[in-house]
Motif scaffolding. Structure first.
Motif, mmCIF file in Angstrom:
data_model
loop_
_atom_site.group_PDB
_atom_site.id
_atom_site.type_symbol
_atom_site.label_atom_id
_atom_site.label_comp_id
_atom_site.label_asym_id
_atom_site.label_seq_id
_atom_site.Cartn_x
_atom_site.Cartn_y
_atom_site.Cartn_z
ATOM 1 N N PRO A 40 0.802 -1.226 0.000
ATOM 2 C CA PRO A 40 0.000 0.000 0.000
ATOM 3 C C PRO A 40 0.837 1.280 0.000
ATOM 4 C CG PRO A 40 -0.834 -1.576 1.614
ATOM 5 C CD PRO A 40 0.472 -2.107 1.124
ATOM 6 N N ASP A 41 2.046 1.196 0.530
ATOM 7 C CA ASP A 41 2.874 2.402 0.611
ATOM 8 C C ASP A 41 3.753 2.597 -0.617
ATOM 9 O OD1 ASP A 41 1.838 2.935 3.114
ATOM 10 O OD2 ASP A 41 3.373 1.738 4.127
ATOM 11 N N THR A 42 3.722 1.659 -1.536
ATOM 12 C CA THR A 42 4.536 1.773 -2.746
ATOM 13 C C THR A 42 3.933 2.829 -3.663
ATOM 14 O OG1 THR A 42 5.003 -0.598 -2.607
ATOM 15 C CG2 THR A 42 5.550 0.512 -4.674
ATOM 16 N N ARG A 43 4.792 3.703 -4.192
ATOM 17 C CA ARG A 43 4.320 4.781 -5.039
ATOM 18 C C ARG A 43 5.073 4.774 -6.378
ATOM 19 N NH1 ARG A 43 0.950 4.374 -2.094
ATOM 20 N NH2 ARG A 43 -0.057 5.887 -0.706
ATOM 21 N N VAL A 44 4.299 5.105 -7.418
ATOM 22 C CA VAL A 44 4.881 5.156 -8.762
ATOM 23 C C VAL A 44 4.611 6.518 -9.363
ATOM 24 C CG1 VAL A 44 4.671 2.680 -9.151
ATOM 25 C CG2 VAL A 44 2.771 4.180 -9.791
ATOM 26 N N ASP A 45 5.388 6.852 -10.397
ATOM 27 C CA ASP A 45 5.196 8.131 -11.090
ATOM 28 C C ASP A 45 4.153 7.972 -12.189
ATOM 29 O OD1 ASP A 45 6.451 6.840 -13.227
ATOM 30 O OD2 ASP A 45 8.430 7.653 -12.712
ATOM 31 N N ALA A 46 3.998 9.009 -12.986
ATOM 32 C CA ALA A 46 2.956 9.005 -14.025
ATOM 33 C C ALA A 46 3.167 7.905 -15.060
ATOM 34 C CB ALA A 46 2.911 10.366 -14.716
ATOM 35 N N GLY A 47 4.405 7.480 -15.252
ATOM 36 C CA GLY A 47 4.688 6.423 -16.227
ATOM 37 C C GLY A 47 4.641 5.026 -15.642
ATOM 38 N N GLY A 48 4.326 4.900 -14.362
ATOM 39 C CA GLY A 48 4.269 3.590 -13.720
ATOM 40 C C GLY A 48 5.580 3.159 -13.113
ATOM 41 N N GLY A 49 6.645 3.984 -13.214
ATOM 42 C CA GLY A 49 7.932 3.640 -12.625
ATOM 43 C C GLY A 49 7.989 3.987 -11.156
ATOM 44 N N LEU A 50 8.816 3.262 -10.422
ATOM 45 C CA LEU A 50 8.973 3.578 -9.000
ATOM 46 C C LEU A 50 9.505 4.998 -8.827
ATOM 47 C CD1 LEU A 50 10.593 0.412 -7.347
ATOM 48 C CD2 LEU A 50 8.356 1.399 -6.818
ATOM 49 N N VAL A 51 8.953 5.720 -7.864
ATOM 50 C CA VAL A 51 9.482 7.055 -7.579
ATOM 51 C C VAL A 51 10.908 6.911 -7.036
ATOM 52 C CG1 VAL A 51 7.217 8.059 -7.152
ATOM 53 C CG2 VAL A 51 8.479 7.028 -5.252
ATOM 54 N N ASP A 52 11.719 7.916 -7.266
ATOM 55 C CA ASP A 52 13.140 7.843 -6.908
ATOM 56 C C ASP A 52 13.354 7.497 -5.438
ATOM 57 O OD1 ASP A 52 13.772 8.469 -9.478
ATOM 58 O OD2 ASP A 52 14.171 10.600 -9.101
ATOM 59 N N GLU A 53 12.460 7.996 -4.560
ATOM 60 C CA GLU A 53 12.650 7.775 -3.131
ATOM 61 C C GLU A 53 12.566 6.297 -2.755
ATOM 62 O OE1 GLU A 53 10.583 9.846 -4.494
ATOM 63 O OE2 GLU A 53 11.278 11.852 -3.908
ATOM 64 N N GLN A 54 11.913 5.500 -3.586
ATOM 65 C CA GLN A 54 11.722 4.094 -3.230
ATOM 66 C C GLN A 54 12.709 3.159 -3.917
ATOM 67 O OE1 GLN A 54 7.321 3.474 -3.631
ATOM 68 N NE2 GLN A 54 7.510 3.348 -1.396
ATOM 69 N N LEU A 55 13.515 3.702 -4.810
ATOM 70 C CA LEU A 55 14.477 2.857 -5.506
ATOM 71 C C LEU A 55 15.511 2.230 -4.569
ATOM 72 C CD1 LEU A 55 15.055 4.817 -8.845
ATOM 73 C CD2 LEU A 55 13.951 2.585 -8.550
ATOM 74 N N PRO A 56 16.044 2.973 -3.569
ATOM 75 C CA PRO A 56 17.007 2.328 -2.655
ATOM 76 C C PRO A 56 16.409 1.132 -1.918
ATOM 77 C CG PRO A 56 17.153 4.704 -2.461
ATOM 78 C CD PRO A 56 15.952 4.420 -3.306
ATOM 79 N N ALA A 57 15.148 1.246 -1.488
ATOM 80 C CA ALA A 57 14.510 0.129 -0.785
ATOM 81 C C ALA A 57 14.298 -1.052 -1.727
ATOM 82 C CB ALA A 57 13.168 0.581 -0.202
#
Length: 475
Positions: A40-57
């Motif tokens: 539920p806490d996973t967030r994506v941008d307008a293109g469906g890609g992971l937002v930068d803040e979640q890439l390290p996790a």
């Protein structure tokens, strides 16, 4: 590559084995792990890609570290979205949920798993045709649009080039042993796309184009290897250390591996064949004919390389009782059409794989004008008793039929040249008798013998005999 004629057949591994390979590829296994991690806490941008803040996790979940960890995590996430392992629930809020297709990887059939992998392959192939990210950033104007002219990059042409390279790699694999076990040197693969087939010694300009293509392919195959498509030995970094120096020409065979070696994996062979079939190509696989009739087997294997033809025939025979199989093969081999001689040759080769249980079928056709000769050969080779001697007419008919089959199968091969020379040498009056043979291919066979025989006098005899045969046939 034309889609009007069939490609050589390939030998595929069982789907269950290929599905296990697909699940173990870095590309799909990472995508699946991220799909299970997403919540539920996973967030994506307008293109469906992971937002930068979640890439390290995401990278940590995948056990990745280093400068490229975020890039690998982003790629795995994109594959998860593109293949339906993850679904975007609310585009505006950027929320996601586990996709319906994730269960296919654990509960689906091997075919289901391979379908998901094929979707992942499409994503990575699209990525492989895109320039380096730094180049894209440099070519972006103030409005956020990419200036393709500054990149010297044509997206459509780049995709077509990679498709052509992979098609050539498939063709080289299929034309070999059909398994992909023999790696192809990267220079040869690049040259197959650049150097014209009628060019003798490549010009310096062409060699430079080949070198440029090799560097592009080196990047692309490095990207495609984690997808399980290819096994790749990259270009030796030392060869690219001095970018100002002229690229060395890869001419030394003992050193060619330094310039990169690539082969299709069993999974890659399956994947490219699936894509070729979808594109409308006729891309057979060994085993396709196993459940079909003998007529389909003999017609289908007529274009197969010898090893593939034998493998296909062995699978066909394994599903039938020997006696019934022999009768079916003999019935399918009949016919005085242009394809008849090659069908009978293939029938003879298939029967060589059948045991003595088939003997009654061969004895049943001893008096058949088309099959009696090959039946006597089969029985004699197995030491069967009471095999009637062939008449002279049958011997000559079988000879013409055999040469016609070899012409259809191999053209003007060295083996056929040896056969032609041996026939004329063993039988002094061969041509005087051969032109009278009542076989549709007699004139064509004699003309071929005149073309192939090394002795000019004997070649002239063959041509004269061919003329008589054609006159007799009213041609």
């Amino acid at each position: 590559m034309s889609d009007s004629s069939p490609l050589p057949p390939v030998r595929l591994h069982p789907e269950a084995e290929l599905a296990r390979d697909a699940l173990s590829t870095p590309l799909l296994s990472r995508a699946a792990r991220l799909a299970r991690w997403a919540g539920p806490d996973t967030r994506v941008d307008a293109g469906g890609g992971l937002v930068d803040e979640q890439l390290p996790a995401a990278a940590e979940v995948l056990g990745l570290s280093g400068d490229e960890a975020a890039g690998y995590a982003s790629e795995a996430w994109r594959v998860a979205v593109d293949t339906g392992l993850v679904g975007v629930v609310d585009e505006e809020a950027g929320t996601v949920a586990t996709g319906e297709d994730l269960t296919l990887l654990t509960e689906g059939s091997p075919h289901d798993v391979l379908s998901v992998w094929l979707g992942a392959l499409e994503t990575v192939l699209a990525d492989a045709s895109v320039p380096d990210l730094d180049d894209l950033v440099d070519a972006m104007d103030s409005g956020g649009e990419v200036d393709f002219s500054a990149l010297d990059w044509d997206p459509e042409a780049e995709a077509e080039f990679l498709e052509g390279v992979l098609a050539n790699l498939y063709l080289l694999t299929a034309s070999g042993d059909g398994t992909g076990d023999s790696p192809v040197p990267l220079p040869a693969l690049a040259a197959s796309m650049i150097v014209p087939s009628d060019m003798g010694e490549p010009t310096n300009d062409v060699l430079e184009q080949v070198s440029d293509a090799m560097m592009r392919l080196d990047d692309q195959f490095r990207l495609l290897e984690p997808a399980g498509l290819v096994a790749y030995q990259p270009v030796d970094e030392a060869l690219m250390a001095d970018t100002e120096a002229e690229p060395p020409a890869p001419l030394d065979e003992t050193d060619v591996a330094r310039y990169g070696m690539v082969s299709l994996t069993p999974l890659g062979l399956y994947g490219l064949r699936a894509r070729l079939l979808e594109a409308g190509f006729e891309a057979p696989a060994v085993g396709d004919l196993a459940d079909k009739g003998a007529d389909a087997l003999l017609d289908g294997t007529a274009t197969f390389p010898p090893t593939a033809a034998q493998a296909e025939t062995e699978q066909w025979l394994a599903r039938r009782e020997p006696l019934a199989a022999a009768r079916e093969l003999l019935a399918a081999a009949r016919g005085l059409d242009a394809g008849g001689p090659l069908r009978r040759l293939l029938c003879q080769q298939a029967l060589s794989l059948v045991g003595t249980e088939a003997e009654p079928a061969l004895r049943e056709v001893l008096d058949d004008p088309e099959l009696g000769g090959l039946a006597r050969v089969w029985l004699t080779e197995r030491g069967a008793p009471d095999v009637p001697a062939p008449s002279e007419d049958l011997v000559f008919w079988l000879t013409v039929d055999t040469v016609a089959a070899q012409l259809a199968a191999e053209g003007n091969s060295d083996e056929l040249r040896d056969l032609v020379a041996g026939l004329a040498q063993q039988h002094g009056g061969f041509f005087a008798a051969a032109w009278r043979v009542d076989h549709p291919a007699t004139a064509d066979v004699l003309e071929a013998m005149g073309r192939l025989h090394p002795d000019k006098r004997i070649a002239k005899e063959a041509r004269k005999a061919a003329f008589k045969a054609r006159s007799q046939q009213g041609g």
